[in-house]
Every structure is written in C-alpha cells, then in structure tokens.
Design a protein around this motif. Sequence first.
Motif, PDB file in Angstrom:
ATOM      1  N   ASP A  47       2.730  19.657 -13.554  1.00 26.07           N
ATOM      2  CA  ASP A  47       2.895  20.700 -12.401  1.00 26.07           C
ATOM      3  C   ASP A  47       3.880  20.383 -11.447  1.00 26.07           C
ATOM      4  O   ASP A  47       4.173  19.324 -11.219  1.00 26.07           O
ATOM      5  CB  ASP A  47       1.335  20.725 -11.647  1.00 26.07           C
ATOM      6  N   ALA A  48       4.447  21.446 -10.754  1.00 28.73           N
ATOM      7  CA  ALA A  48       5.397  21.112  -9.961  1.00 28.73           C
ATOM      8  C   ALA A  48       5.022  20.363  -8.735  1.00 28.73           C
ATOM      9  O   ALA A  48       6.153  19.593  -8.109  1.00 28.73           O
ATOM     10  CB  ALA A  48       6.062  22.501  -9.397  1.00 28.73           C
ATOM     11  N   PHE A  51       6.497  16.859  -8.940  1.00 28.19           N
ATOM     12  CA  PHE A  51       7.701  16.611  -8.866  1.00 28.19           C
ATOM     13  C   PHE A  51       8.087  16.106  -7.445  1.00 28.19           C
ATOM     14  O   PHE A  51       9.066  15.701  -6.942  1.00 28.19           O
ATOM     15  CB  PHE A  51       8.773  17.560  -9.120  1.00 28.19           C
ATOM     16  N   GLU A  52       7.488  17.054  -6.455  1.00 33.35           N
ATOM     17  CA  GLU A  52       7.598  17.031  -5.266  1.00 33.35           C
ATOM     18  C   GLU A  52       7.156  15.502  -4.485  1.00 33.35           C
ATOM     19  O   GLU A  52       7.763  15.024  -3.559  1.00 33.35           O
ATOM     20  CB  GLU A  52       6.781  17.985  -4.274  1.00 33.35           C
ATOM     21  N   GLN A  56      13.105  13.054  -8.255  1.00 33.27           N
ATOM     22  CA  GLN A  56      13.488  13.430  -9.846  1.00 33.27           C
ATOM     23  C   GLN A  56      13.115  12.327 -10.734  1.00 33.27           C
ATOM     24  O   GLN A  56      12.991  11.192 -10.555  1.00 33.27           O
ATOM     25  CB  GLN A  56      15.245  13.274  -9.611  1.00 33.27           C
ATOM     26  N   ILE A  57      12.779  13.054 -11.833  1.00 36.05           N
ATOM     27  CA  ILE A  57      12.124  12.054 -13.086  1.00 36.05           C
ATOM     28  C   ILE A  57      13.331  11.253 -13.611  1.00 36.05           C
ATOM     29  O   ILE A  57      14.551  11.645 -13.878  1.00 36.05           O
ATOM     30  CB  ILE A  57      11.497  13.070 -14.098  1.00 36.05           C
ATOM     31  N   GLY A  80       9.936   8.226 -11.064  1.00 33.86           N
ATOM     32  CA  GLY A  80      10.707   9.068 -10.265  1.00 33.86           C
ATOM     33  C   GLY A  80      11.331   8.060  -9.308  1.00 33.86           C
ATOM     34  O   GLY A  80      11.323   7.059  -9.101  1.00 33.86           O
ATOM     35  N   THR A 107      15.393  16.584 -18.838  1.00 33.11           N
ATOM     36  CA  THR A 107      15.632  17.767 -17.966  1.00 33.11           C
ATOM     37  C   THR A 107      14.775  18.961 -18.408  1.00 33.11           C
ATOM     38  O   THR A 107      14.446  19.774 -17.544  1.00 33.11           O
ATOM     39  CB  THR A 107      17.077  18.336 -18.478  1.00 33.11           C
ATOM     40  N   THR A 110      10.909  19.400 -16.004  1.00 36.10           N
ATOM     41  CA  THR A 110      10.957  20.433 -15.072  1.00 36.10           C
ATOM     42  C   THR A 110      11.313  21.759 -15.285  1.00 36.10           C
ATOM     43  O   THR A 110      11.108  22.733 -14.523  1.00 36.10           O
ATOM     44  CB  THR A 110      11.567  19.958 -13.893  1.00 36.10           C
ATOM     45  N   SER A 117       8.671  22.874 -21.533  1.00 38.36           N
ATOM     46  CA  SER A 117       8.227  21.908 -20.584  1.00 38.36           C
ATOM     47  C   SER A 117       6.722  21.266 -20.914  1.00 38.36           C
ATOM     48  O   SER A 117       6.382  20.473 -20.393  1.00 38.36           O
ATOM     49  CB  SER A 117       8.011  22.432 -19.125  1.00 38.36           C
TER      50      SER A 117
END
Length: 126
Positions: A47-48, A51-52, A56-57, A80, A107, A110, A117
């Motif tokens: 889930d997004a 990433f928050e 960045q992974i 990350g 890449t 995300t 994904s």
Amino acid sequence: MSELSLWQRIKAFFKKPQDPDQPGPTEIKDGIWYRKQPSGDYLLGVDASVFEEIGQITFADFSTNQTELKAGDDLLDLEGDKSVETLKSPLTGTVISRNHELVNDLTNITAVDSATSWIMELAPHK
C-alpha cells in the motif's frame, strides 16, 4: 512495522471498494493491499501508506520461501531511506506465485498498476 496512524485508518475505512474487475486494492491491512480475483485467489501488494513511512525503496526481498503462510507471517522485507520494515501477510493460504521481477526492479513496487506492482498471489485456506 509501526501501526497505521489514525488518519491512515480513517482514510482506509472510508475508501470506497473498487469494482473487482478494475485494477486496484479492495482491502488494506498492515500496509498490504489484497484483492480477491475471479478465481477466488488473492493478489497482494504494498500500500502507498508504506512508502510515506519508509521513503524511497532501496531494497526489497521476500522474507521467506515458504509455500504456506499464516496471517501475520513475515511476507516482504523493505528498506527505504527513512527506515527498514518487514511487512506481514494479511491472509492465511498457499503461495501460488511471487513477483520476483518486483524485487529485481524496485521502480515497479510503487507502480499504480497492480498488474506490475503485485508481490504475491495466494490461494486462501478454506
């Protein structure tokens, strides 16, 4: 992984489930989205909100090569620029396939398109 913030839980609660024929998550648990496929199997992805939290992974790998997973088992290790997390399986089932291309090309993790994904396909235990 740290729990979702109150705001993230509120957003997830009010998020309208999508048509199962349309790409995208229908349910989210502990940073993993999962959607039931017409076959009855589940497609899982990150889930997004994750990433928050971790930024960045820079590294991703499957936590285990087991073919049987229980809800809460380690699923995916992510690193990350803000933190390192181990995401847990939201479901119990048998692993049908893992998206190894995802961990080889970060890449894609995300990407909005779940055809790119997804991290794992799981047959639920009945």
